[in-house]
Design a protein around this motif. Structure first.
Motif, PDB file in Angstrom:
ATOM      1  N   VAL A 175      -2.630  10.108   9.876  1.00  0.00           N
ATOM      2  CA  VAL A 175      -2.693   9.484   8.554  1.00  0.00           C
ATOM      3  C   VAL A 175      -1.308   8.988   8.139  1.00  0.00           C
ATOM      4  N   PHE A 176      -0.291   9.810   8.345  1.00  0.00           N
ATOM      5  CA  PHE A 176       1.066   9.416   7.944  1.00  0.00           C
ATOM      6  C   PHE A 176       1.521   8.183   8.707  1.00  0.00           C
ATOM      7  N   MET A 177       1.294   8.158  10.019  1.00  0.00           N
ATOM      8  CA  MET A 177       1.754   7.024  10.818  1.00  0.00           C
ATOM      9  C   MET A 177       1.020   5.740  10.459  1.00  0.00           C
ATOM     10  N   LEU A 178      -0.280   5.842  10.209  1.00  0.00           N
ATOM     11  CA  LEU A 178      -1.034   4.641   9.860  1.00  0.00           C
ATOM     12  C   LEU A 178      -0.589   4.088   8.503  1.00  0.00           C
ATOM     13  N   CYS A 179      -0.301   4.974   7.564  1.00  0.00           N
ATOM     14  CA  CYS A 179       0.103   4.514   6.237  1.00  0.00           C
ATOM     15  C   CYS A 179       1.534   3.983   6.222  1.00  0.00           C
ATOM     16  N   HIS A 180       2.444   4.680   6.908  1.00  0.00           N
ATOM     17  CA  HIS A 180       3.856   4.336   6.789  1.00  0.00           C
ATOM     18  C   HIS A 180       4.364   3.420   7.895  1.00  0.00           C
ATOM     19  N   TYR A 181       3.731   3.436   9.044  1.00  0.00           N
ATOM     20  CA  TYR A 181       4.146   2.545  10.126  1.00  0.00           C
ATOM     21  C   TYR A 181       3.141   1.430  10.362  1.00  0.00           C
ATOM     22  N   GLY A 182       1.889   1.675  10.012  1.00  0.00           N
ATOM     23  CA  GLY A 182       0.870   0.656  10.185  1.00  0.00           C
ATOM     24  C   GLY A 182       0.559  -0.118   8.929  1.00  0.00           C
ATOM     25  N   ASP A 183       1.225   0.250   7.805  1.00  0.00           N
ATOM     26  CA  ASP A 183       1.019  -0.447   6.530  1.00  0.00           C
ATOM     27  C   ASP A 183      -0.447  -0.446   6.111  1.00  0.00           C
ATOM     28  N   CYS A 184      -1.146   0.624   6.407  1.00  0.00           N
ATOM     29  CA  CYS A 184      -2.560   0.727   6.058  1.00  0.00           C
ATOM     30  C   CYS A 184      -2.720   1.436   4.707  1.00  0.00           C
ATOM     31  N   THR A 185      -3.743   1.046   3.975  1.00  0.00           N
ATOM     32  CA  THR A 185      -4.083   1.735   2.736  1.00  0.00           C
ATOM     33  C   THR A 185      -4.939   2.952   3.075  1.00  0.00           C
ATOM     34  N   PRO A 186      -5.027   3.931   2.162  1.00  0.00           N
ATOM     35  CA  PRO A 186      -5.905   5.072   2.417  1.00  0.00           C
ATOM     36  C   PRO A 186      -7.347   4.658   2.704  1.00  0.00           C
ATOM     37  N   ARG A 187      -7.834   3.594   2.051  1.00  0.00           N
ATOM     38  CA  ARG A 187      -9.198   3.135   2.319  1.00  0.00           C
ATOM     39  C   ARG A 187      -9.322   2.624   3.754  1.00  0.00           C
ATOM     40  N   GLU A 188      -8.312   1.896   4.226  1.00  0.00           N
ATOM     41  CA  GLU A 188      -8.353   1.393   5.599  1.00  0.00           C
ATOM     42  C   GLU A 188      -8.256   2.538   6.602  1.00  0.00           C
ATOM     43  N   VAL A 189      -7.421   3.537   6.302  1.00  0.00           N
ATOM     44  CA  VAL A 189      -7.320   4.702   7.181  1.00  0.00           C
ATOM     45  C   VAL A 189      -8.649   5.446   7.212  1.00  0.00           C
ATOM     46  N   SER A 190      -9.319   5.502   6.073  1.00  0.00           N
ATOM     47  CA  SER A 190     -10.638   6.126   6.010  1.00  0.00           C
ATOM     48  C   SER A 190     -11.600   5.456   6.976  1.00  0.00           C
ATOM     49  N   ALA A 191     -11.589   4.121   6.990  1.00  0.00           N
ATOM     50  CA  ALA A 191     -12.486   3.384   7.885  1.00  0.00           C
ATOM     51  C   ALA A 191     -12.129   3.608   9.348  1.00  0.00           C
ATOM     52  N   MET A 192     -10.849   3.728   9.645  1.00  0.00           N
ATOM     53  CA  MET A 192     -10.414   3.898  11.034  1.00  0.00           C
ATOM     54  C   MET A 192     -10.734   5.289  11.572  1.00  0.00           C
ATOM     55  N   THR A 193     -10.587   6.294  10.719  1.00  0.00           N
ATOM     56  CA  THR A 193     -10.684   7.674  11.180  1.00  0.00           C
ATOM     57  C   THR A 193     -12.028   8.331  10.889  1.00  0.00           C
ATOM     58  N   GLY A 194     -12.795   7.765   9.963  1.00  0.00           N
ATOM     59  CA  GLY A 194     -14.047   8.395   9.572  1.00  0.00           C
ATOM     60  C   GLY A 194     -13.881   9.477   8.519  1.00  0.00           C
ATOM     61  N   LEU A 195     -12.649   9.708   8.060  1.00  0.00           N
ATOM     62  CA  LEU A 195     -12.397  10.686   6.999  1.00  0.00           C
ATOM     63  C   LEU A 195     -12.687  10.066   5.638  1.00  0.00           C
ATOM     64  N   ASN A 196     -13.086  10.887   4.687  1.00  0.00           N
ATOM     65  CA  ASN A 196     -13.239  10.403   3.324  1.00  0.00           C
ATOM     66  C   ASN A 196     -11.881   9.937   2.799  1.00  0.00           C
ATOM     67  N   GLU A 197     -11.908   8.937   1.924  1.00  0.00           N
ATOM     68  CA  GLU A 197     -10.657   8.430   1.387  1.00  0.00           C
ATOM     69  C   GLU A 197      -9.882   9.518   0.654  1.00  0.00           C
ATOM     70  N   SER A 198     -10.583  10.385  -0.074  1.00  0.00           N
ATOM     71  CA  SER A 198      -9.898  11.476  -0.774  1.00  0.00           C
ATOM     72  C   SER A 198      -9.241  12.429   0.220  1.00  0.00           C
ATOM     73  N   THR A 199      -9.893  12.666   1.361  1.00  0.00           N
ATOM     74  CA  THR A 199      -9.322  13.529   2.396  1.00  0.00           C
ATOM     75  C   THR A 199      -8.076  12.890   2.995  1.00  0.00           C
ATOM     76  N   VAL A 200      -8.111  11.576   3.188  1.00  0.00           N
ATOM     77  CA  VAL A 200      -6.939  10.854   3.688  1.00  0.00           C
ATOM     78  C   VAL A 200      -5.763  11.056   2.743  1.00  0.00           C
ATOM     79  N   ARG A 201      -6.010  10.933   1.444  1.00  0.00           N
ATOM     80  CA  ARG A 201      -4.926  11.080   0.469  1.00  0.00           C
ATOM     81  C   ARG A 201      -4.360  12.506   0.487  1.00  0.00           C
ATOM     82  N   VAL A 202      -5.232  13.498   0.677  1.00  0.00           N
ATOM     83  CA  VAL A 202      -4.766  14.883   0.762  1.00  0.00           C
ATOM     84  C   VAL A 202      -3.885  15.076   1.991  1.00  0.00           C
ATOM     85  N   HIS A 203      -4.330  14.553   3.142  1.00  0.00           N
ATOM     86  CA  HIS A 203      -3.531  14.669   4.367  1.00  0.00           C
ATOM     87  C   HIS A 203      -2.186  13.965   4.203  1.00  0.00           C
TER      88      HIS A 203
END
Length: 231
Positions: free
Chosen positions: A187-215
């Motif tokens: 999650v950290f690498m996708l957000c900070h190195y991949g410039d992804c939003t938590p919603r986009e990370v949610s779609a990539m990983t299958g995690l809930n968006e709220s779970t992404v934000r917690v991680h």
């Protein structure tokens, strides 16, 4: 490696029951579709060219798609693999897979999300293979050559002492990121190195968006502690 082309569920907020509901008998309006991003439109165009057998034109247009994502993809792959040559190979493999499977791309899923998931799966496969092959080698070390290649133009203008300090800071940060839990690291690498939003990370990983934000929050807190700041 098999390529997973199916979108993961994206968490969305459900409206309160009864809030904003039309009165009985009122016609229901279909929700407006979100406008497609430039890369998604380009991917659809390439898909159409491939389906019509216009392969030369498809390859030419695919070059434009590669140009849009090359730099970002290289940054993500390097953070996973910590080796410039292997990261370059992973990125090229991902683009080859994308072109080979472009017929399965569907615009309901943003192209950036679809492509990044293919790239990450490839990087994870390479990490597993490298771990099996080189179990006696300690991972996470960054060579001087690698650092030189991933340095930005701004860092190249620094004096030698500042370049050395910047390299040491990057090495410390890389070592700290490697100590994060698997999902926190992703999650950290996708957000900070991949410039992804938590919603986009949610779609990539299958995690809930709220779970992404917690991680993401926990990853940042742990990194601060590892790097000497307040946890």
């Amino acid at each position: 490696m098999s390529v997973d082309h199916r979108p993961s569920p994206i968490a969305s907020a459900e409206p309160d029951a009864g809030a904003g509901q039309p009165s009985a008998g009122a016609p229901r309006r279909a929700p407006a579709a979100a406008p497609l991003a430039d890369d998604s439109r380009l991917a659809i165009e390439i898909r159409g060219l491939v389906e019509r057998g216009e392969m030369d034109a498809a390859r030419e247009r695919f070059g434009d798609l590669v140009a849009l994502h090359q730099r970002r993809a290289s940054r993500i792959a390097y953070q996973y693999l910590r080796d410039v040559s292997e990261a370059d190979e992973a990125v090229q493999d991902a683009f080859v897979k994308v072109f080979s499977h472009i017929g399965s791309y569907r615009e309901a899923w943003p192209f950036e999300v679809w492509f990044t998931r293919i790239l990450i799966n490839g990087c994870l496969d390479r990490r597993k293979a490298r771990s099996r092959r080189d179990r006696w080698v300690v991972g996470g070390e960054v060579s001087i050559a690698d650092e030189a290649r991933v340095s930005t133009a701004a860092s190249e203008s620094m004096d030698p002492e500042r370049r050395l300090l910047a390299r040491e800071r990057r090495a410390r940060l890389s070592a700290a990121i490697d100590r994060l839990d698997g999902r926190q690291r992703t999650v950290f690498m996708l957000c900070h190195y991949g410039d992804c939003t938590p919603r986009e990370v949610s779609a990539m990983t299958g995690l809930n968006e709220s779970t992404v934000r917690v991680h993401l929050f926990r990853a940042a807190r742990k990194l601060r502690g590892l790097l000497g700041g307040k946890p």
